[in-house]
Write a protein that holds these residues in place. Structure first.
Motif, PDB file in Angstrom:
ATOM      1  N   ASP A  91       0.850  -1.188   0.000  1.00  0.00           N
ATOM      2  CA  ASP A  91       0.000   0.000   0.000  1.00  0.00           C
ATOM      3  C   ASP A  91       0.888   1.241   0.000  1.00  0.00           C
ATOM      4  N   ASN A  92       0.647   2.115  -0.949  1.00  0.00           N
ATOM      5  CA  ASN A  92       1.425   3.340  -1.101  1.00  0.00           C
ATOM      6  C   ASN A  92       0.569   4.554  -0.779  1.00  0.00           C
ATOM      7  N   ILE A  93       1.120   5.468  -0.001  1.00  0.00           N
ATOM      8  CA  ILE A  93       0.556   6.807   0.119  1.00  0.00           C
ATOM      9  C   ILE A  93       1.501   7.710  -0.659  1.00  0.00           C
ATOM     10  N   PHE A  94       0.930   8.492  -1.559  1.00  0.00           N
ATOM     11  CA  PHE A  94       1.715   9.442  -2.339  1.00  0.00           C
ATOM     12  C   PHE A  94       1.607  10.822  -1.689  1.00  0.00           C
ATOM     13  N   TRP A  95       2.716  11.532  -1.693  1.00  0.00           N
ATOM     14  CA  TRP A  95       2.814  12.818  -1.018  1.00  0.00           C
ATOM     15  C   TRP A  95       3.272  13.880  -2.008  1.00  0.00           C
ATOM     16  N   ARG A  96       2.971  15.130  -1.682  1.00  0.00           N
ATOM     17  CA  ARG A  96       3.496  16.260  -2.457  1.00  0.00           C
ATOM     18  C   ARG A  96       4.036  17.294  -1.478  1.00  0.00           C
ATOM     19  N   ARG A  97       4.976  18.057  -1.966  1.00  0.00           N
ATOM     20  CA  ARG A  97       5.547  19.120  -1.130  1.00  0.00           C
ATOM     21  C   ARG A  97       4.470  20.154  -0.822  1.00  0.00           C
ATOM     22  N   HIS A  98       4.461  20.595   0.408  1.00  0.00           N
ATOM     23  CA  HIS A  98       3.499  21.603   0.853  1.00  0.00           C
ATOM     24  C   HIS A  98       3.777  22.910   0.115  1.00  0.00           C
ATOM     25  N   GLN A  99       2.727  23.585  -0.325  1.00  0.00           N
ATOM     26  CA  GLN A  99       2.880  24.812  -1.123  1.00  0.00           C
ATOM     27  C   GLN A  99       3.629  25.910  -0.372  1.00  0.00           C
ATOM     28  N   GLU A 100       3.356  26.065   0.924  1.00  0.00           N
ATOM     29  CA  GLU A 100       3.938  27.175   1.679  1.00  0.00           C
ATOM     30  C   GLU A 100       5.302  26.845   2.277  1.00  0.00           C
ATOM     31  N   ASP A 101       5.533  25.585   2.576  1.00  0.00           N
ATOM     32  CA  ASP A 101       6.814  25.173   3.165  1.00  0.00           C
ATOM     33  C   ASP A 101       7.279  23.926   2.425  1.00  0.00           C
ATOM     34  N   ARG A 102       8.151  24.105   1.457  1.00  0.00           N
ATOM     35  CA  ARG A 102       8.553  23.017   0.550  1.00  0.00           C
ATOM     36  C   ARG A 102       9.321  21.904   1.253  1.00  0.00           C
ATOM     37  N   ARG A 103       9.737  22.107   2.513  1.00  0.00           N
ATOM     38  CA  ARG A 103      10.436  21.045   3.256  1.00  0.00           C
ATOM     39  C   ARG A 103       9.457  20.057   3.880  1.00  0.00           C
ATOM     40  N   HIS A 104       8.172  20.434   3.918  1.00  0.00           N
ATOM     41  CA  HIS A 104       7.135  19.571   4.480  1.00  0.00           C
ATOM     42  C   HIS A 104       6.267  19.020   3.347  1.00  0.00           C
TER      43      HIS A 104
END
Length: 194
Positions: A91-104
């Motif tokens: 099972d995979n959860i895909f993530w994207r960089r947060h718009q306001e804080d690219r480290r999160h």
């Protein structure tokens, strides 16, 4: 019958023909058509492991085995990948960089893969992986680069902050998952089979 040497040669030929994942994906799809053939060649998974089958600057092939109920924190690869499941489920959860804080990061989707499934991952994909089953999951992972030498990132599973990928931490996670799995299989151990 799955022939590992031929599979490696076919992947090398595919990547020279097309530097994207597309030609390699066709090779993996052909190999995964009969998952039992892969098990006959590689063996029934019995321990979580990152089994290096082939490694060069432009191509890495791994027999990746997830221990029962194993979870791997969000991470990226910095290269494309093609994953083919030959036993179990991932099972995979895909993530994207947060718009306001690219480290999160923040969750962006999910996908469950079962035996016979093949999926490409782009070079920018961030994902976390869980084996939800009480048994081992085996997958062939093909990467478009040197998986072991390419710097990449991982994200803390609690606060989702970015740090450099720590290979030693990942090895420890596999070792701990194997220890938990072994402990639950010993009669008389809490949680073990009687």
């Amino acid at each position: 019958m799955f022939d590992l040497d031929r599979f490696i040669d076919d992947c090398k030929t595919a990547i020279h023909r097309d530097r994207s994942h597309k030609a390699v994906q066709e090779v993996v799809e052909a190999a995964i058509r009969d998952p039992n053939d892969i098990i006959k060649t590689l063996g029934e998974p019995s321990q979580g492991a990152i089994g290096k089958l082939y490694n060069s600057p432009e191509l890495t092939i791994i027999n990746l085995v997830w221990a029962p109920h194993m979870v791997l924190m969000p991470h990226n690869h910095e290269m494309w990948a093609v994953i083919g499941i030959y036993t179990g489920r991932e099972d995979n959860i895909f993530w994207r960089r947060h718009q306001e804080d690219r480290r999160h990061i923040e969750a962006a989707g999910a996908r469950s893969l079962a035996a016979g499934d093949v999926v490409p991952l782009g070079p920018d994909i961030i994902h976390s992986v869980t084996n939800p089953l009480p048994r081992y999951t085996g997958a062939i992972h093909v990467y478009g680069g040197d998986f072991f030498e390419t710097p990449r990132s991982e994200w803390d599973p609690e606060n989702l902050s970015e740090t450099p990928f720590d290979v030693n931490k990942t090895i420890r996670l596999f070792e701990e998952a194997n220890q938990r799995s072994t402990a639950t299989q010993i009669p008389g151990v809490l949680g073990g089979h009687q």
